[in-house]
Write a protein that holds these residues in place. Structure first.
Motif, short mmCIF file in Angstrom:
data_model
loop_
_atom_site.label_atom_id
_atom_site.label_comp_id
_atom_site.label_asym_id
_atom_site.label_seq_id
_atom_site.Cartn_x
_atom_site.Cartn_y
_atom_site.Cartn_z
N VAL A 1 0.84 -1.19 0.00
CA VAL A 1 0.00 0.00 0.00
C VAL A 1 0.88 1.25 0.00
O VAL A 1 1.83 1.35 0.77
N ASP A 2 0.55 2.19 -0.89
CA ASP A 2 1.26 3.46 -0.98
C ASP A 2 0.52 4.50 -0.14
O ASP A 2 -0.63 4.83 -0.44
N ILE A 3 1.16 4.96 0.91
CA ILE A 3 0.58 5.97 1.79
C ILE A 3 1.21 7.31 1.45
O ILE A 3 2.43 7.49 1.59
N ILE A 4 0.40 8.26 0.99
CA ILE A 4 0.89 9.58 0.59
C ILE A 4 1.55 10.28 1.77
O ILE A 4 1.05 10.24 2.89
N ASN A 5 2.68 10.93 1.51
CA ASN A 5 3.43 11.70 2.51
C ASN A 5 3.95 10.85 3.67
O ASN A 5 4.14 11.35 4.76
N GLU A 6 4.14 9.57 3.43
CA GLU A 6 4.67 8.67 4.46
C GLU A 6 5.81 7.86 3.85
O GLU A 6 5.72 7.44 2.70
N ALA A 7 6.84 7.60 4.64
CA ALA A 7 7.90 6.68 4.21
C ALA A 7 7.47 5.29 4.65
O ALA A 7 8.11 4.64 5.47
N SER A 8 6.30 4.88 4.15
CA SER A 8 5.70 3.62 4.56
C SER A 8 5.09 2.91 3.36
O SER A 8 4.43 3.54 2.53
N ILE B 1 -0.43 4.80 10.62
CA ILE B 1 -0.12 4.85 9.19
C ILE B 1 -1.39 4.74 8.35
O ILE B 1 -1.61 5.52 7.42
N TYR B 2 -2.26 3.79 8.67
CA TYR B 2 -3.50 3.63 7.90
C TYR B 2 -4.42 4.85 8.06
O TYR B 2 -5.08 5.27 7.11
N ALA B 3 -4.46 5.43 9.24
CA ALA B 3 -5.25 6.66 9.45
C ALA B 3 -4.65 7.80 8.64
O ALA B 3 -5.39 8.56 8.00
N ALA B 4 -3.32 7.92 8.63
CA ALA B 4 -2.67 8.98 7.84
C ALA B 4 -2.97 8.79 6.35
O ALA B 4 -3.08 9.77 5.60
N GLY B 5 -3.13 7.55 5.92
CA GLY B 5 -3.48 7.25 4.53
C GLY B 5 -4.96 7.40 4.24
O GLY B 5 -5.41 7.13 3.13
N GLU B 6 -5.71 7.82 5.25
CA GLU B 6 -7.16 8.06 5.14
C GLU B 6 -7.93 6.82 4.68
O GLU B 6 -8.91 6.92 3.95
N ILE B 7 -7.47 5.67 5.11
CA ILE B 7 -8.19 4.43 4.81
C ILE B 7 -9.40 4.39 5.74
O ILE B 7 -9.24 4.42 6.96
N PRO B 8 -10.61 4.33 5.18
CA PRO B 8 -11.83 4.49 5.98
C PRO B 8 -12.04 3.46 7.09
O PRO B 8 -12.60 3.78 8.13
N ALA B 9 -11.59 2.22 6.89
CA ALA B 9 -11.80 1.19 7.91
C ALA B 9 -10.55 0.33 8.04
O ALA B 9 -9.99 -0.13 7.05
N TYR B 10 -10.13 0.13 9.29
CA TYR B 10 -9.00 -0.74 9.61
C TYR B 10 -9.52 -1.78 10.60
O TYR B 10 -9.96 -1.44 11.70
N LEU B 11 -9.48 -3.05 10.19
CA LEU B 11 -9.96 -4.14 11.04
C LEU B 11 -8.77 -4.93 11.56
O LEU B 11 -8.00 -5.50 10.78
N ILE B 12 -8.63 -4.95 12.88
CA ILE B 12 -7.60 -5.75 13.55
C ILE B 12 -8.29 -6.99 14.09
O ILE B 12 -9.24 -6.89 14.88
N ILE B 13 -7.84 -8.16 13.66
CA ILE B 13 -8.38 -9.42 14.16
C ILE B 13 -7.30 -10.04 15.03
O ILE B 13 -6.18 -10.28 14.56
N ASP B 14 -7.64 -10.28 16.29
CA ASP B 14 -6.63 -10.67 17.27
C ASP B 14 -6.88 -12.06 17.85
O ASP B 14 -7.67 -12.23 18.78
N PRO B 15 -6.19 -13.09 17.31
CA PRO B 15 -6.36 -14.44 17.83
C PRO B 15 -5.65 -14.69 19.16
O PRO B 15 -5.75 -15.77 19.72
N ILE B 16 -4.95 -13.69 19.68
CA ILE B 16 -4.33 -13.83 21.00
C ILE B 16 -5.39 -13.63 22.09
O ILE B 16 -5.46 -14.40 23.04
N VAL B 17 -6.22 -12.59 21.94
CA VAL B 17 -7.24 -12.28 22.95
C VAL B 17 -8.66 -12.52 22.44
O VAL B 17 -9.63 -12.18 23.10
N ALA B 18 -8.80 -13.11 21.25
CA ALA B 18 -10.08 -13.53 20.67
C ALA B 18 -11.08 -12.39 20.51
O ALA B 18 -12.22 -12.48 20.93
N HIS B 19 -10.62 -11.30 19.89
CA HIS B 19 -11.54 -10.23 19.55
C HIS B 19 -11.09 -9.50 18.29
O HIS B 19 -9.96 -9.64 17.84
#
Length: 192
Positions: A65-72, A120-138
């Motif tokens: 993913v190319d994030i504008i104005n980020e070295a990411s 980084i994803y917020a800076a890229g203005e990505i409308p939704a970021y889903l974190i799926i966490d199998p360590i704590v099951a949420h």
């Protein structure tokens, strides 16, 4: 030794050839390498992908993913874009075309997934970021990106335990989390 700024690191990253089987990302000027993911991780990604309607959405794995104005140049576990908006070819997908990114937390990615990638994803203005966490099951669904650079974040956060359905309004679906597996013998963390 010569100091390399973030722009120099971005150029170096473009030409970098990682060892086979290693996932590599550029996160705010830092090259991060990870081993191949666990089967639990891969099965969750497959389960999410299978629930997103293919007719309307492209569900892309291992896409830079190319994030504008980020070295990411993060490589989310899953990128969801509306069908027909992506370029025909190329290595980088502009963040402004993305509807949602998905990261499945691994045993070593907890801090990155909940911390730097959130920013980084917020800076890229990505409308939704889903974190799926199998360590704590949420799942943690982040929406409404705001801000720039290191200060960027998401205003809205919704936590859903595995087993419950999660409304993904941006995609017009309810995500069924009942089949999501968990890691065994991994120490829980304190993130939401």
């Amino acid at each position: 030794m010569t100091a390399v700024d973030e722009r120099g690191m971005t150029k170096f990253f473009e030409e970098f050839e990682p060892p086979e089987g290693v996932k590599v990302e550029l996160l705010r000027g830092e090259i991060v390498m990870m081993a191949a993911p666990d089967l639990v991780h891969n099965r969750i990604v497959e389960e999410v992908q299978d629930q997103i309607p293919r007719r309307r959405w492209e569900r892309l794995q291992t896409t830079d993913v190319d994030i504008i104005n980020e070295a990411s140049e993060p490589v989310p576990d899953l990128v969801v874009i509306q069908r027909g908006v992506a370029p025909e070819s190329g290595r980088l997908l502009p963040s402004q075309l993305i509807t949602m990114v998905v990261e499945v937390v691994s045993k070593t990615s907890v801090d990155r997934d909940y911390g730097v990638k959130r920013s980084i994803y917020a800076a890229g203005e990505i409308p939704a970021y889903l974190i799926i966490d199998p360590i704590v099951a949420h799942c943690v669904l982040l929406t409404e990106p705001i801000g720039e650079g290191d200060e960027a974040d998401y205003r809205a956060q919704r936590i859903t335990k595995f087993g419950a359905s999660l409304p993904l309004e941006s995609l017009g679906i309810e995500l069924d989390t009942t089949e999501f597996g968990t890691y065994q013998g991994v120490r829980p963390h304190r993130y939401p």
